[in-house]
Design a protein around this motif. Structure first.
Motif, short mmCIF file in Angstrom:
data_model
loop_
_atom_site.label_atom_id
_atom_site.label_comp_id
_atom_site.label_asym_id
_atom_site.label_seq_id
_atom_site.Cartn_x
_atom_site.Cartn_y
_atom_site.Cartn_z
N ALA A 67 0.80 -1.23 0.00
CA ALA A 67 0.00 0.00 0.00
C ALA A 67 0.83 1.28 0.00
O ALA A 67 0.50 2.23 -0.72
N GLU A 68 1.90 1.34 0.77
CA GLU A 68 2.68 2.57 0.89
C GLU A 68 3.96 2.56 0.06
O GLU A 68 4.78 3.48 0.18
N MET A 69 4.15 1.56 -0.75
CA MET A 69 5.37 1.46 -1.55
C MET A 69 5.20 2.20 -2.88
O MET A 69 4.09 2.30 -3.40
N PRO A 70 6.29 2.73 -3.44
CA PRO A 70 6.21 3.49 -4.70
C PRO A 70 6.13 2.58 -5.93
O PRO A 70 7.03 2.54 -6.76
N VAL A 71 5.04 1.85 -6.04
CA VAL A 71 4.87 0.89 -7.14
C VAL A 71 4.53 1.65 -8.42
O VAL A 71 3.57 2.40 -8.46
N ARG A 72 5.35 1.45 -9.45
CA ARG A 72 5.11 2.12 -10.73
C ARG A 72 4.43 1.21 -11.74
O ARG A 72 3.85 1.67 -12.72
N SER A 73 4.55 -0.12 -11.53
CA SER A 73 3.95 -1.05 -12.48
C SER A 73 3.73 -2.40 -11.81
O SER A 73 4.48 -2.77 -10.91
N VAL A 74 2.68 -3.10 -12.26
CA VAL A 74 2.35 -4.42 -11.75
C VAL A 74 2.19 -5.35 -12.94
O VAL A 74 1.36 -5.11 -13.82
N TRP A 75 3.02 -6.41 -12.96
CA TRP A 75 2.99 -7.37 -14.05
C TRP A 75 2.52 -8.71 -13.53
O TRP A 75 2.76 -9.07 -12.37
N SER A 76 1.90 -9.48 -14.41
CA SER A 76 1.38 -10.79 -14.03
C SER A 76 1.61 -11.80 -15.14
O SER A 76 1.61 -11.46 -16.32
N SER A 77 1.75 -13.05 -14.72
CA SER A 77 1.72 -14.16 -15.66
C SER A 77 0.34 -14.14 -16.34
O SER A 77 -0.57 -13.44 -15.90
#
Length: 184
Positions: A67-77
């Motif tokens: 929740a508080e992390m600087p996530v710029r992208s989320v990838w998935s199989s």
């Protein structure tokens, strides 16, 4: 500041300035093993296998963890269970889940590694959801290249490997078996 009389190779100096000006600092790559899913025998196509009730609880814990992390992208199989594991993480950060073939069960670890390296120069952290056949193999290759591991090791469903980078090198990793929140 340069002293008078110092001769500088302007081409080397320009290269140094350019490479350091574009440096974004360390990036963390998060390898997430998909949460617990239904039994393989219950599905004709394994890619369509969905999360179980326990898996949905694990996915909710992962969303809180990131929740508080600087996530710029989320990838998935391409597997539904992977997409379901990280979909709320992406939504929380105002992102879409990006499907990636090289994260899918049975893919080549070398393709996975090449994609990781390509992402190390971009600012912000990356969450990647994959499988129990690929994550350990990728980690094993990184260990052979000199990456260090701090703490325990494993690859439970719903777990996270946090990999710290320096440039294109993956230098240090830590394992979280059951994430709870970003502050824990």
């Amino acid at each position: 500041m340069l002293s008078p009389g110092i001769i500088v190779d302007t081409e080397q100096f320009a290269h140094w300035i350019f490479s350091h000006a574009n440096y974004v600092g360390p990036v963390t790559l998060y390898l997430v093993r998909h949460a617990t899913a239904g039994q393989r025998s219950s599905f004709d196509n394994d890619l369509e296998r969905q999360l179980s009730d326990v898996g949905h609880e694990q996915a909710a814990a992962l969303t809180e963890f990131f929740a508080e992390m600087p996530v710029r992208s989320v990838w998935s199989s391409l597997a539904t269970r992977c997409f379901q594991t990280v979909r709320s993480i992406a939504a929380h950060h105002g992102l879409e889940v990006v499907p990636q073939h090289f994260l899918t069960e049975g893919a080549r670890p070398v393709d996975f590694l090449e994609a990781l390296r390509a992402e190390t120069s971009l600012k912000g952290d990356l969450v990647l959801c994959s499988h129990g056949d690929l994550i350990p193999e990728v980690l094993s290759r990184l260990l052979r290249e000199g990456m260090t591991v701090v703490g325990p090791r494993g690859c439970e469903k719903g777990s996270v490997w946090s990999i710290e980078t320096r440039g294109r090198d993956m230098v240090r990793a830590s394992y979280t078996a059951r994430p709870t929140s970003s502050g824990d």
